[in-house]
Design a protein around this motif. Structure first.
Motif, mmCIF file in Angstrom:
data_model
loop_
_atom_site.group_PDB
_atom_site.id
_atom_site.type_symbol
_atom_site.label_atom_id
_atom_site.label_comp_id
_atom_site.label_asym_id
_atom_site.label_seq_id
_atom_site.Cartn_x
_atom_site.Cartn_y
_atom_site.Cartn_z
ATOM 1 N N TYR A 65 0.841 -1.207 0.000
ATOM 2 C CA TYR A 65 0.000 0.000 0.000
ATOM 3 C C TYR A 65 0.877 1.259 0.000
ATOM 4 O O TYR A 65 0.618 2.216 -0.733
ATOM 5 N N ALA A 66 1.949 1.240 0.811
ATOM 6 C CA ALA A 66 2.876 2.380 0.859
ATOM 7 C C ALA A 66 3.620 2.556 -0.466
ATOM 8 O O ALA A 66 4.044 3.663 -0.791
ATOM 9 N N MET A 67 3.734 1.480 -1.241
ATOM 10 C CA MET A 67 4.372 1.544 -2.569
ATOM 11 C C MET A 67 3.387 2.050 -3.634
ATOM 12 O O MET A 67 3.713 2.058 -4.815
ATOM 13 N N HIS A 68 2.187 2.413 -3.188
ATOM 14 C CA HIS A 68 1.124 2.906 -4.071
ATOM 15 C C HIS A 68 0.610 1.846 -5.044
ATOM 16 O O HIS A 68 0.151 2.170 -6.136
ATOM 17 N N LYS A 69 0.696 0.601 -4.622
ATOM 18 C CA LYS A 69 0.082 -0.483 -5.384
ATOM 19 C C LYS A 69 -1.399 -0.507 -5.027
ATOM 20 O O LYS A 69 -1.802 -0.094 -3.936
ATOM 21 N N THR A 70 -2.226 -0.985 -5.942
ATOM 22 C CA THR A 70 -3.636 -1.197 -5.633
ATOM 23 C C THR A 70 -3.732 -2.576 -4.994
ATOM 24 O O THR A 70 -3.436 -3.589 -5.633
ATOM 25 N N VAL A 71 -4.105 -2.581 -3.717
ATOM 26 C CA VAL A 71 -4.157 -3.815 -2.935
ATOM 27 C C VAL A 71 -5.619 -4.187 -2.733
ATOM 28 O O VAL A 71 -6.421 -3.381 -2.263
ATOM 29 N N TYR A 72 -5.951 -5.420 -3.106
ATOM 30 C CA TYR A 72 -7.312 -5.938 -2.947
ATOM 31 C C TYR A 72 -7.307 -7.010 -1.872
ATOM 32 O O TYR A 72 -6.393 -7.835 -1.810
ATOM 33 N N LEU A 83 -14.073 -8.753 -3.851
ATOM 34 C CA LEU A 83 -12.886 -7.965 -3.545
ATOM 35 C C LEU A 83 -13.252 -6.537 -3.191
ATOM 36 O O LEU A 83 -14.208 -5.971 -3.727
ATOM 37 N N ARG A 84 -12.455 -5.993 -2.288
ATOM 38 C CA ARG A 84 -12.523 -4.571 -1.962
ATOM 39 C C ARG A 84 -11.094 -4.049 -1.906
ATOM 40 O O ARG A 84 -10.164 -4.780 -1.590
ATOM 41 N N THR A 85 -10.953 -2.783 -2.192
ATOM 42 C CA THR A 85 -9.638 -2.149 -2.168
ATOM 43 C C THR A 85 -9.244 -1.813 -0.740
ATOM 44 O O THR A 85 -10.053 -1.298 0.030
ATOM 45 N N TYR A 86 -8.011 -2.108 -0.410
ATOM 46 C CA TYR A 86 -7.469 -1.751 0.895
ATOM 47 C C TYR A 86 -7.089 -0.276 0.861
ATOM 48 O O TYR A 86 -6.375 0.175 -0.035
ATOM 49 N N GLU A 87 -7.580 0.490 1.850
ATOM 50 C CA GLU A 87 -7.278 1.919 1.942
ATOM 51 C C GLU A 87 -6.834 2.305 3.346
ATOM 52 O O GLU A 87 -7.101 3.414 3.793
ATOM 53 N N GLN A 89 -5.779 0.819 7.602
ATOM 54 C CA GLN A 89 -6.364 0.097 8.734
ATOM 55 C C GLN A 89 -7.645 0.752 9.255
ATOM 56 O O GLN A 89 -8.524 0.082 9.767
ATOM 57 N N GLU A 90 -7.730 2.079 9.101
ATOM 58 C CA GLU A 90 -8.924 2.770 9.606
ATOM 59 C C GLU A 90 -10.181 2.430 8.812
ATOM 60 O O GLU A 90 -11.293 2.699 9.259
ATOM 61 N N LYS A 91 -10.024 1.826 7.651
ATOM 62 C CA LYS A 91 -11.171 1.426 6.832
ATOM 63 C C LYS A 91 -11.314 -0.096 6.804
ATOM 64 O O LYS A 91 -11.636 -0.684 5.781
ATOM 65 N N MET A 92 -11.073 -0.720 7.972
ATOM 66 C CA MET A 92 -11.203 -2.160 8.126
ATOM 67 C C MET A 92 -12.173 -2.448 9.264
ATOM 68 O O MET A 92 -12.295 -1.659 10.193
ATOM 69 N N GLN A 93 -12.857 -3.587 9.147
ATOM 70 C CA GLN A 93 -13.737 -4.038 10.222
ATOM 71 C C GLN A 93 -13.693 -5.560 10.288
ATOM 72 O O GLN A 93 -13.318 -6.215 9.325
ATOM 73 N N CYS A 94 -14.087 -6.086 11.425
ATOM 74 C CA CYS A 94 -14.110 -7.532 11.603
ATOM 75 C C CYS A 94 -15.293 -8.106 10.821
ATOM 76 O O CYS A 94 -16.424 -7.646 10.960
ATOM 77 N N GLY A 95 -15.017 -9.096 9.984
ATOM 78 C CA GLY A 95 -16.054 -9.691 9.150
ATOM 79 C C GLY A 95 -16.244 -11.166 9.461
ATOM 80 O O GLY A 95 -15.992 -11.620 10.584
ATOM 81 N N ALA A 96 -16.636 -11.899 8.440
ATOM 82 C CA ALA A 96 -16.883 -13.330 8.582
ATOM 83 C C ALA A 96 -15.628 -14.040 9.076
ATOM 84 O O ALA A 96 -14.505 -13.657 8.731
ATOM 85 N N ARG A 98 -14.165 -13.886 11.725
ATOM 86 C CA ARG A 98 -13.334 -12.964 12.507
ATOM 87 C C ARG A 98 -12.101 -12.505 11.735
ATOM 88 O O ARG A 98 -11.037 -12.298 12.296
ATOM 89 N N ILE A 99 -12.251 -12.352 10.421
ATOM 90 C CA ILE A 99 -11.181 -11.851 9.559
ATOM 91 C C ILE A 99 -11.454 -10.377 9.295
ATOM 92 O O ILE A 99 -12.582 -9.988 8.988
ATOM 93 N N MET A 100 -10.424 -9.569 9.392
ATOM 94 C CA MET A 100 -10.563 -8.148 9.098
ATOM 95 C C MET A 100 -10.798 -7.960 7.599
ATOM 96 O O MET A 100 -10.137 -8.603 6.769
ATOM 97 N N GLU A 101 -11.762 -7.099 7.272
ATOM 98 C CA GLU A 101 -12.151 -6.860 5.884
ATOM 99 C C GLU A 101 -12.286 -5.363 5.626
ATOM 100 O O GLU A 101 -12.691 -4.615 6.518
ATOM 101 N N PRO A 102 -11.970 -4.932 4.401
ATOM 102 C CA PRO A 102 -12.146 -3.515 4.074
ATOM 103 C C PRO A 102 -13.618 -3.113 4.087
ATOM 104 O O PRO A 102 -14.492 -3.920 3.762
ATOM 105 N N THR A 103 -13.865 -1.872 4.444
ATOM 106 C CA THR A 103 -15.232 -1.335 4.414
ATOM 107 C C THR A 103 -15.473 -0.529 3.143
ATOM 108 O O THR A 103 -16.504 0.111 2.999
ATOM 109 N N THR A 104 -14.532 -0.564 2.224
ATOM 110 C CA THR A 104 -14.643 0.186 0.971
ATOM 111 C C THR A 104 -15.661 -0.486 0.044
ATOM 112 O O THR A 104 -16.217 -1.538 0.364
#
Length: 179
Positions: A65-72, A83-87, A89-96, A98-104
């Protein structure tokens, strides 16, 4: 050995390692992934947010992400993953599971090439992958049915690499495995 017997064997094998040992192995694997020519040259990378017993990809996610790659990252919806884009840690939530998932927003892929870093319970020298048994990744790969060029790279701890594992015709093979 059956798939379920191999899953049990790998689970038992993991208990022989401390959290520090697994983190050291994870760090070594991440260094190898970050040196991979396909990972370095691709703008689009799909990987996974780890469960406690998987290679810890969190530093890898942050680095790409810091390398400006698009991370899914995958999000589980019923029997499928989307798939959702990683943007961050602040845009993550606990999902199915108990895996963290993007909220994007959900993503429909349209890129020249996608590098997919895939977890597994075990892999073999030919590139066969043994997952957890629910078929999420196999169904996801089948849904794209070669519409996007993909490089599939399995990542695992060294003790998860086998000479040969049981597989079925629908099991998607990896192009290579990093361990």
């Amino acid at each position: 050995m059956t798939k379920s017997e191999l899953r049990y064997r790998i689970k038992s094998e993991k208990t022989k390692y401390s959290d520090a040992d697994l983190q050291k192995m994870s760090d070594d694997i991440i260094c190898k992934v970050l040196a991979d020519a396909d990972v370095l040259s691709s703008q689009h990378i799909m990987l996974y947010y780890p469960l406690a017993d998987e290679v810890n990809t969190i530093p890898l996610i942050e680095h790409l992400y810091a390398m400006h790659k698009t991370v899914y990252l995958p999000v589980t919806v019923g029997d499928d993953i989307i798939l959702r884009t990683y943007e961050g840690q602040e845009k993550m939530q606990c999902g199915a599971f108990r895996i963290m998932e993007p909220t994007t927003e959900d993503v429909v892929l349209s890129c020249d090439q996608l590098v997919v870093l895939v977890p597994g319970v075990a892999f073999d020298m030919a590139g066969h992958r043994l997952g957890r048994g629910r078929g999420y990744y196999d169904r996801w790969f089948a849904s794209y049915n070669s519409t996007i060029p993909m490089i599939k790279i399995g990542i695992c701890f060294p003790f998860q690499m086998m000479q040969e594992i049981p597989y079925e015709i629908h099991d998607v093979m990896m192009d290579r495995v990093v361990c």
